[in-house]
Design an enzyme around this catalytic site. Structure first.
Site, PDB file in Angstrom:
ATOM      1  N   CYS B  52       0.606  -1.249  -0.095  1.00 34.86           N
ATOM      2  CA  CYS B  52       0.178  -0.017  -0.133  1.00 34.86           C
ATOM      3  C   CYS B  52       0.822   1.254   0.013  1.00 34.86           C
ATOM      4  O   CYS B  52       1.694   1.492   0.670  1.00 34.86           O
ATOM      5  CB  CYS B  52      -1.083  -0.118   1.369  1.00 34.86           C
ATOM      6  SG  CYS B  52      -1.688   1.676   1.610  1.00 34.86           S
ATOM      7  N   CYS B  55       0.414   3.424   3.227  1.00 31.22           N
ATOM      8  CA  CYS B  55       0.824   2.865   4.821  1.00 31.22           C
ATOM      9  C   CYS B  55       2.225   3.595   5.298  1.00 31.22           C
ATOM     10  O   CYS B  55       3.152   4.027   4.301  1.00 31.22           O
ATOM     11  CB  CYS B  55       1.047   1.481   4.832  1.00 31.22           C
ATOM     12  SG  CYS B  55      -0.783   0.456   4.827  1.00 31.22           S
ATOM     13  N   GLY B 162     -14.992   5.062  -6.891  1.00 33.11           N
ATOM     14  CA  GLY B 162     -13.689   5.454  -7.549  1.00 33.11           C
ATOM     15  C   GLY B 162     -12.483   5.311  -6.758  1.00 33.11           C
ATOM     16  O   GLY B 162     -11.363   5.787  -7.260  1.00 33.11           O
ATOM     17  N   CYS B 163     -12.780   5.051  -5.618  1.00 29.29           N
ATOM     18  CA  CYS B 163     -11.395   4.728  -4.665  1.00 29.29           C
ATOM     19  C   CYS B 163     -10.642   3.615  -4.918  1.00 29.29           C
ATOM     20  O   CYS B 163     -11.114   2.656  -4.842  1.00 29.29           O
ATOM     21  CB  CYS B 163     -11.891   4.901  -3.332  1.00 29.29           C
ATOM     22  SG  CYS B 163     -10.755   4.854  -1.806  1.00 29.29           S
ATOM     23  N   GLN B 171      -9.188  13.823   0.357  1.00 27.76           N
ATOM     24  CA  GLN B 171      -8.502  14.447  -0.384  1.00 27.76           C
ATOM     25  C   GLN B 171      -8.975  16.010  -0.092  1.00 27.76           C
ATOM     26  O   GLN B 171      -9.849  16.168   0.382  1.00 27.76           O
ATOM     27  CB  GLN B 171      -8.783  14.147  -1.759  1.00 27.76           C
ATOM     28  CG  GLN B 171      -8.364  12.848  -2.426  1.00 27.76           C
ATOM     29  CD  GLN B 171      -8.237  12.630  -3.843  1.00 27.76           C
ATOM     30  OE1 GLN B 171      -7.736  13.538  -4.717  1.00 27.76           O
ATOM     31  NE2 GLN B 171      -8.926  11.726  -4.412  1.00 27.76           N
ATOM     32  N   TYR B 319     -32.198   9.850 -17.587  1.00 27.89           N
ATOM     33  CA  TYR B 319     -32.870  10.655 -17.517  1.00 27.89           C
ATOM     34  C   TYR B 319     -32.350  11.702 -16.492  1.00 27.89           C
ATOM     35  O   TYR B 319     -32.500  12.924 -16.523  1.00 27.89           O
ATOM     36  CB  TYR B 319     -34.459  10.202 -16.768  1.00 27.89           C
ATOM     37  CG  TYR B 319     -35.228  11.320 -16.213  1.00 27.89           C
ATOM     38  CD1 TYR B 319     -35.960  11.850 -17.375  1.00 27.89           C
ATOM     39  CD2 TYR B 319     -35.170  11.953 -15.070  1.00 27.89           C
ATOM     40  CE1 TYR B 319     -36.711  13.026 -16.966  1.00 27.89           C
ATOM     41  CE2 TYR B 319     -35.848  12.807 -14.720  1.00 27.89           C
ATOM     42  CZ  TYR B 319     -36.665  13.388 -15.674  1.00 27.89           C
ATOM     43  OH  TYR B 319     -37.471  14.693 -15.262  1.00 27.89           O
ATOM     44  N   GLN B 326     -33.330  11.825  -9.849  1.00 28.86           N
ATOM     45  CA  GLN B 326     -34.717  11.271  -9.777  1.00 28.86           C
ATOM     46  C   GLN B 326     -34.288  10.085  -8.785  1.00 28.86           C
ATOM     47  O   GLN B 326     -33.372   9.596  -8.617  1.00 28.86           O
ATOM     48  CB  GLN B 326     -35.060  10.281 -10.876  1.00 28.86           C
ATOM     49  CG  GLN B 326     -36.408   9.878 -10.879  1.00 28.86           C
ATOM     50  CD  GLN B 326     -36.580   8.353 -10.179  1.00 28.86           C
ATOM     51  OE1 GLN B 326     -35.453   7.886 -10.244  1.00 28.86           O
ATOM     52  NE2 GLN B 326     -37.646   8.007  -9.918  1.00 28.86           N
TER      53      GLN B 326
HETATM   54  O1  LIG Z   1      -7.728  11.040  -6.939  1.00 30.07           O
HETATM   55  P1  LIG Z   1      -8.221   9.834  -7.211  1.00 30.07           P
HETATM   56  O2  LIG Z   1      -8.746   9.130  -5.769  1.00 30.07           O
HETATM   57  O3  LIG Z   1      -7.106   8.942  -7.955  1.00 30.07           O
HETATM   58  O4  LIG Z   1      -9.474   9.659  -8.102  1.00 30.07           O
HETATM   59  C1  LIG Z   1     -11.027   9.660  -7.719  1.00 30.07           C
HETATM   60  O5  LIG Z   1     -11.243  10.844  -7.268  1.00 30.07           O
HETATM   61  C2  LIG Z   1     -11.231  12.003  -8.110  1.00 30.07           C
HETATM   62  C3  LIG Z   1     -11.910  13.425  -7.511  1.00 30.07           C
HETATM   63  O6  LIG Z   1     -13.324  12.969  -7.020  1.00 30.07           O
HETATM   64  C4  LIG Z   1     -12.056  11.639  -9.355  1.00 30.07           C
HETATM   65  O7  LIG Z   1     -11.640  12.763 -10.332  1.00 30.07           O
HETATM   66  C5  LIG Z   1     -11.602  10.368  -9.971  1.00 30.07           C
HETATM   67  O8  LIG Z   1     -12.380  10.136 -11.168  1.00 30.07           O
HETATM   68  C6  LIG Z   1     -11.670   9.257  -8.962  1.00 30.07           C
HETATM   69  O9  LIG Z   1     -11.155   8.177  -9.579  1.00 30.07           O
HETATM   70  O1  LIG Z   2     -35.880   2.507 -15.851  1.00 29.36           O
HETATM   71  P1  LIG Z   2     -35.031   1.587 -15.558  1.00 29.36           P
HETATM   72  O2  LIG Z   2     -34.040   1.184 -17.064  1.00 29.36           O
HETATM   73  O3  LIG Z   2     -35.318   0.315 -14.863  1.00 29.36           O
HETATM   74  O4  LIG Z   2     -33.856   2.426 -14.881  1.00 29.36           O
HETATM   75  C1  LIG Z   2     -32.544   3.182 -15.052  1.00 29.36           C
HETATM   76  O5  LIG Z   2     -33.057   4.101 -15.965  1.00 29.36           O
HETATM   77  C2  LIG Z   2     -33.647   5.175 -15.097  1.00 29.36           C
HETATM   78  C3  LIG Z   2     -33.721   6.600 -15.780  1.00 29.36           C
HETATM   79  O6  LIG Z   2     -32.336   6.844 -16.161  1.00 29.36           O
HETATM   80  C4  LIG Z   2     -32.939   5.400 -13.728  1.00 29.36           C
HETATM   81  O7  LIG Z   2     -33.659   6.314 -12.944  1.00 29.36           O
HETATM   82  C5  LIG Z   2     -32.770   4.223 -12.844  1.00 29.36           C
HETATM   83  O8  LIG Z   2     -31.764   4.498 -11.825  1.00 29.36           O
HETATM   84  C6  LIG Z   2     -31.832   3.370 -13.809  1.00 29.36           C
HETATM   85  O9  LIG Z   2     -31.614   2.192 -13.337  1.00 29.36           O
END
Ligand SMILES: O=P(O)(O)O[C@H]1O[C@H](CO)[C@@H](O)[C@H](O)[C@H]1O
Ligand SMILES: O=P(O)(O)O[C@H]1O[C@H](CO)[C@@H](O)[C@H](O)[C@H]1O
Lengths: 351, 351
Positions: B52, B55, B162-163, B171, B319, B326
């Site tokens: 890591c 660490c 994304g962590c 950060q 959407y 939503q």
């Molecule tokens: O900086 P990291 O931990 O590598 O990256 C993560 O956090 C960032 C800040 O929210 C994002 O832009 C990256 O897409 C995400 O993978």
């Molecule tokens: O309607 P679906 O395909 O079941 O659902 C998907 O599309 C919707 C509209 O973007 C989102 O609100 C849902 O979170 C997603 O799982």
């Protein structure tokens, strides 16, 4: 002091469709990735899947049988986010902090093809034309309902985009209010039109055509490009060359050209990582509020999550949710990559 | 016609911190889920991982050795999205459509603990106080740099957010401009303060305390609640009872109370699905632009992606990206669920 170089230095770009900024960190694409990998399905799908609730002839969750449809097929979403029912609404809910309003609407599902195993890039141009005609019919019919002021046509493609069924399909959510993003775009388009007497996107397209760097595809009636202010790595926009506000305004020739560019763009997407490329896409067009909307200019957005490979996506998380969207690679670089890709779908290539 | 019932009928709620709406579809949580499941790691982590890069004592990508730190430890991000270097900027880039501006800043990483296997809910209140003191120090130091006008403190927790490393860390991205979301909040807070002479969040807190439905936790100095306008299913906000704008304004007693509510809230989160609960969190506070900001009121957002279980998340896709956020379940229901959960971490429970 060195001069600002947009290709290598961190900067912000302005999005005139939303009146917002995006942070661009071109150098950051080099960082190593030790994070989550998406799983990709390499399963070969059958032409008809008896367990698929979208395939022709099969039974849906509510017991309905799908007809043996041959082109595209539309039905009301069995688990709709919106309901048609009108409800009485007490004004006192309009508290400063607890402001809520009932919302009426209709959610529909559109199967693009009876074939379970196809997606837009693998369908014929004629079949895609059929999908566009269905969109036109729905926009017109839904839009003519008195309480419907906005018709959002969209597609979630791929499990990473929350799509729960690989059968090619999209959705339509039609409702009383203009959703946030559309309201913002409407404000921007309107201000521009009032000031200049032309649509923002007509003038933007002129500037992009002259510049050339961000153009991915072009035919007689449409251009596909990566916007200067794109937030997703391979985000694109399809823009009509002619200024009109509605999908129902397309001529027959334009419909064909739209089908063609849709096929070509999604082929390039699939060829990028030799995978069925996930994205959410959707059309932004004039509200159906019975008003003139000369400021509107038909366009379609594609928001694909992938960044580095078929399994590594861009995470829009902490900084992006709390601060603003951030991208690690420039739109110009991504446009060049897409432009260079073959026009023949990787599955159809003879090696 | 039936009366509008906010607990069952589709509606929109207004977010006064962003001047935006969210679509709420309470009935929709019932729909079956056949989509993507997140993988959860059940791996037991070692206290120290020699591979890591966070660490104590280990080597980072750029060859630096981490010190044998004991509390929290801060260093500049080896793959920073922002750079400190000043660059010369030609005004003519300010084209209507190609508007770009260089952005200066500093990105830092904060290890919360030398222990590779702990997260905030598993750390002692004293250790969390140490993290808060580090945030205060960084906010002060970074904020005092002349060109830094905003300091964004945040955490991405869990691979689904994304962590890329489970070692507990957050950060800080400090920069010249106010990011979009902060600018919007600033505008809303300012308009409210100018009109009412009190902070928006002080008055909101009063209304929520009186109502009670959305409160999750409370102590002498802080409240944790699900905002009326929350978009993510289990989104919460920690709000200070006293009106102040900056993390450096906290008294010693408030620092302790903040550490306590941070621990309690994250314990509830872990207990929700008996898993290390993923989220992005971050503090919104006054800009460091050397101006008075009586309109600002310290608060922290938690945006967790999970909806139904440890493996099923809410997808903000088609959407939501094209229209507006939503949600499928009401904030009131989610607050009740969180409120009822045990205060003892599931790993510490003796059965
Ligand atoms: O900086 P990291 O931990 O590598 O990256 C993560 O956090 C960032 C800040 O929210 C994002 O832009 C990256 O897409 C995400 O993978
Ligand atoms: O309607 P679906 O395909 O079941 O659902 C998907 O599309 C919707 C509209 O973007 C989102 O609100 C849902 O979170 C997603 O799982």
């Amino acid at each position: 002091m060195k001069n600002f170089d947009i290709n290598t230095d961190p900067h912000r770009r302005f999005n005139p469709l939303l009146n917002e900024w995006v942070l661009v960190s071109p150098h950051r694409a080099q960082r190593p990735w030790q994070g989550q990998n998406e799983s990709i399905s390499t399963e070969v799908l059958p032409k008809h899947d008896e367990n698929c609730y979208l395939c022709p002839g099969n039974v849906r969750a509510n017991g309905t049988h799908n007809p043996k449809y041959e082109g595209s097929y539309v039905f009301e979403n069995d688990f709709a986010a919106l309901k048609q029912e009108e409800v009485m609404y007490e004004e006192e809910i309009k508290h400063t902090f607890f402001k809520a309003e009932p919302e009426r609407g209709i959610s529909k599902v559109i199967c693009f093809s009876p074939r379970h195993d196809l997606t837009l890039p693998e369908m014929s141009v004629e079949a895609i034309e059929g999908v566009i005609k269905t969109w036109q019919k729905e926009y017109k019919e839904l839009g003519s309902i008195k309480y419907i002021n906005h018709v959002q046509i969209f597609e979630n493609k791929g499990s990473v985009m929350g799509c729960s069924n690989p059968h090619p399909h999209g959705q339509i959510w039609a409702q009383s209010s203009l959703p946030n993003q559309v309201q913002k775009t409407q404000n921007c388009l309107k201000a521009y039109y009032e000031k200049n007497g032309t649509t923002l996107l007509a003038d933007y397209l002129k500037a992009e055509s002259k510049n050339g760097q961000r153009i991915v595809l072009e035919n007689d009636h449409f251009v596909a490009l990566i916007p200067f202010w794109a937030t997703w790595p391979y985000e694109t926009m399809i823009i009509s060359k002619r200024s009109f506000g509605r999908i129902t305004d397309l001529t027959d020739e334009e419909t064909k050209a739209y089908a063609k560019i849709l096929k070509q763009l999604t082929i390039k997407y699939d060829n990028l990582f030799n995978t069925s490329f996930p994205y959410s896409s959707g059309i932004h067009q004039a509200p159906t509020d019975n008003m003139e909307h000369p400021e509107w200019h038909f366009h379609m957005h594609f928001y694909p999550p992938l960044l580095r490979s078929a399994t590594v996506k861009k995470f829009m998380v902490g900084y992006e949710m709390l601060g603003e969207s951030q991208r690690d690679i420039t739109p110009e670089t991504c446009a060049e990559v897409l432009r260079e890709l073959s026009d023949i779908h990787y599955k159809d290539r003879v090696e």
